[in-house]
Design an enzyme around this catalytic site. Sequence first.
Site, PDB file in Angstrom:
ATOM      1  N   GLY A   3       0.808  -1.217   0.000  1.00 49.03           N
ATOM      2  CA  GLY A   3       0.000   0.000   0.000  1.00 49.03           C
ATOM      3  C   GLY A   3       0.843   1.270   0.000  1.00 49.03           C
ATOM      4  O   GLY A   3       0.495   2.255  -0.663  1.00 49.03           O
ATOM      5  N   THR A   4       1.933   1.263   0.728  1.00 46.47           N
ATOM      6  CA  THR A   4       2.759   2.468   0.821  1.00 46.47           C
ATOM      7  C   THR A   4       3.322   2.838  -0.549  1.00 46.47           C
ATOM      8  O   THR A   4       3.238   3.995  -0.980  1.00 46.47           O
ATOM      9  CB  THR A   4       3.905   2.244   1.831  1.00 46.47           C
ATOM     10  OG1 THR A   4       3.320   1.921   3.094  1.00 46.47           O
ATOM     11  CG2 THR A   4       4.794   3.465   1.968  1.00 46.47           C
ATOM     12  N   ASN A  60      -8.237   3.721   8.298  1.00 48.43           N
ATOM     13  CA  ASN A  60      -7.635   2.617   9.049  1.00 48.43           C
ATOM     14  C   ASN A  60      -7.766   2.753  10.559  1.00 48.43           C
ATOM     15  O   ASN A  60      -7.701   1.765  11.280  1.00 48.43           O
ATOM     16  CB  ASN A  60      -6.157   2.481   8.684  1.00 48.43           C
ATOM     17  CG  ASN A  60      -5.435   3.806   8.655  1.00 48.43           C
ATOM     18  OD1 ASN A  60      -5.850   4.735   7.964  1.00 48.43           O
ATOM     19  ND2 ASN A  60      -4.358   3.905   9.408  1.00 48.43           N
ATOM     20  N   GLN A 103      -7.706  -0.610   3.279  1.00 47.84           N
ATOM     21  CA  GLN A 103      -8.464  -1.179   4.401  1.00 47.84           C
ATOM     22  C   GLN A 103      -9.815  -1.750   3.970  1.00 47.84           C
ATOM     23  O   GLN A 103     -10.369  -2.584   4.675  1.00 47.84           O
ATOM     24  CB  GLN A 103      -8.696  -0.109   5.474  1.00 47.84           C
ATOM     25  CG  GLN A 103      -7.448   0.272   6.248  1.00 47.84           C
ATOM     26  CD  GLN A 103      -6.979  -0.814   7.220  1.00 47.84           C
ATOM     27  OE1 GLN A 103      -7.725  -1.729   7.567  1.00 47.84           O
ATOM     28  NE2 GLN A 103      -5.734  -0.728   7.646  1.00 47.84           N
ATOM     29  N   ALA A 106      -2.006  -6.727   0.077  1.00 43.70           N
ATOM     30  CA  ALA A 106      -2.502  -8.086   0.323  1.00 43.70           C
ATOM     31  C   ALA A 106      -2.628  -8.411   1.810  1.00 43.70           C
ATOM     32  O   ALA A 106      -3.486  -9.190   2.208  1.00 43.70           O
ATOM     33  CB  ALA A 106      -1.571  -9.104  -0.343  1.00 43.70           C
ATOM     34  N   CYS A 155       1.132   2.147  11.743  1.00 45.00           N
ATOM     35  CA  CYS A 155       2.347   2.796  11.271  1.00 45.00           C
ATOM     36  C   CYS A 155       2.794   3.927  12.188  1.00 45.00           C
ATOM     37  O   CYS A 155       3.943   4.332  12.137  1.00 45.00           O
ATOM     38  CB  CYS A 155       2.131   3.311   9.852  1.00 45.00           C
ATOM     39  SG  CYS A 155       1.394   2.080   8.795  1.00 45.00           S
TER      40      CYS A 155
HETATM   41  C1  LIG Z   1      -5.085   3.044   4.771  1.00 47.25           C
HETATM   42  C2  LIG Z   1      -3.716   2.485   4.602  1.00 47.25           C
HETATM   43  N1  LIG Z   1      -2.984   2.845   3.536  1.00 47.25           N
HETATM   44  C3  LIG Z   1      -1.747   2.368   3.334  1.00 47.25           C
HETATM   45  C4  LIG Z   1      -1.162   1.485   4.225  1.00 47.25           C
HETATM   46  C5  LIG Z   1       0.206   0.953   3.946  1.00 47.25           C
HETATM   47  O1  LIG Z   1       0.135  -0.322   3.392  1.00 47.25           O
HETATM   48  P1  LIG Z   1       1.400  -1.325   3.436  1.00 47.25           P
HETATM   49  O2  LIG Z   1       1.543  -1.740   4.864  1.00 47.25           O
HETATM   50  O3  LIG Z   1       1.018  -2.447   2.529  1.00 47.25           O
HETATM   51  O4  LIG Z   1       2.565  -0.568   2.927  1.00 47.25           O
HETATM   52  C6  LIG Z   1      -1.878   1.083   5.360  1.00 47.25           C
HETATM   53  C7  LIG Z   1      -1.264   0.179   6.361  1.00 47.25           C
HETATM   54  O5  LIG Z   1      -1.518   0.239   7.538  1.00 47.25           O
HETATM   55  C8  LIG Z   1      -3.189   1.585   5.549  1.00 47.25           C
HETATM   56  O6  LIG Z   1      -3.927   1.232   6.604  1.00 47.25           O
END
Ligand SMILES: Cc1ncc(COP(=O)(O)O)c(C=O)c1O
Length: 388
Positions: A71-72, A152, A180, A201, A330
């Site tokens: 996601g990041t 989230n 999410q 995933a 995070c």
């Molecule tokens: C809304 C949202 N976006 C992005 C992310 C980041 O995803 P990833 O952990 O796969 O990098 C998260 C992770 O907590 C999230 O909750």
Amino acid sequence: MRTVYLDHSATTPVAPEVIDAMTAAFRDVPGNASSVHAYGRRAKTLLEESRESLAGALGVSHEEVFFTSGGTESDNSALRGVLAATMEDGKDHLIVSVVEHHAVLAAAERLEGQGVRVTVLPVDADGLVSADSIRAAFSSRTALVSVMHANNEVGTVQPIGEIARIAHDHGAAFHTDAVQSFGKLPFDLREVSADLVSLTAHKLYGPKGIGAMVVRKGTPYRAQVVGGAQEMNRRAGTENVPLAAGFAKAVSIASVQRMADATAQEALRERLLALIRRSYPNILVNGHPTTRLHHILSVSFPWDDYAIDGEALIAGMDLRGVAVTSGSACTSGTLQASHVLMAMGRDERTARATVRFSLGRSTTEDDIDYAAEALQEVVRMAKGRGAR
Ligand SMILES: Cc1ncc(COP(=O)(O)O)c(C=O)c1O
């Protein structure tokens, strides 16, 4: 000691079927998907099958989906990729909401340092972005609007269909972070006309370290990871075929289980809330009362009533074997009050005294009762002891 995992918004355990799919791929499909020989072709086939299945679940064409590391990366790439493609044409304005994940907010901040004008939209007390605030933020230079599907920390679901329409009416592209919500809420891109979507995933019982990005045809986008023609020139680097297969498996399980999961988890969440309220009637429930994810319960202990230190809450729960978080995964570990709760108008000390429970497929009534009891004990001990 008994352990109860109620932090599924941070990450989910990997489903056994997903482990099986990945194990088979690791064992039987060792090739590089870019190689032209038989090993490579086999890997390519599995990769493309995984892409097809993801695209099918989203209602888009397979050419519109590419894999990322999560996601990041998808969030970073969406913002940077669009602005990189539009700035030369004078489209240098970006609109984001204040409750976005840091992966969006930090990317926006970085872009601001590079000359992009950034507007950060406020939210109301329920965490909702208003359509009027979006309309007021537009200029003829707006390139992109980025508003997440579901938050989230508190679970509030944004009206992304309406936001997408407004963005398009003003000639801007629309990105949504569906990390999410994907696999939990209906999400069909034939109905919601988002131009870019971020996915991961590991929030839906898939592996960590793989995500995906949807970029619809015709959307201005410049690749952010370069050095190879993989993923249709959108994201260079050798593809992780076994993880892609695991992601696809997780998505196919979610499409079957989604409704049953939602019903079960919503009932458990209501049970948990009722148990907590019985002991602590003054707690505040964060997030929209109805338009929110079914598996998240975020409660704050108002400072004036309880004077509790948030850290003591989470540590106390951990000591009793219950895994919960005080903010987004995070940002936990830092002492800052959640930017989401602050944006929703909570005072800093109350925002800190927040517990987010996030339920999952294996959560039971017993787990809920145990967690509620643990919270009662922890609050009883911590009440009135917060640092003033
Ligand atoms: C809304 C949202 N976006 C992005 C992310 C980041 O995803 P990833 O952990 O796969 O990098 C998260 C992770 O907590 C999230 O909750």
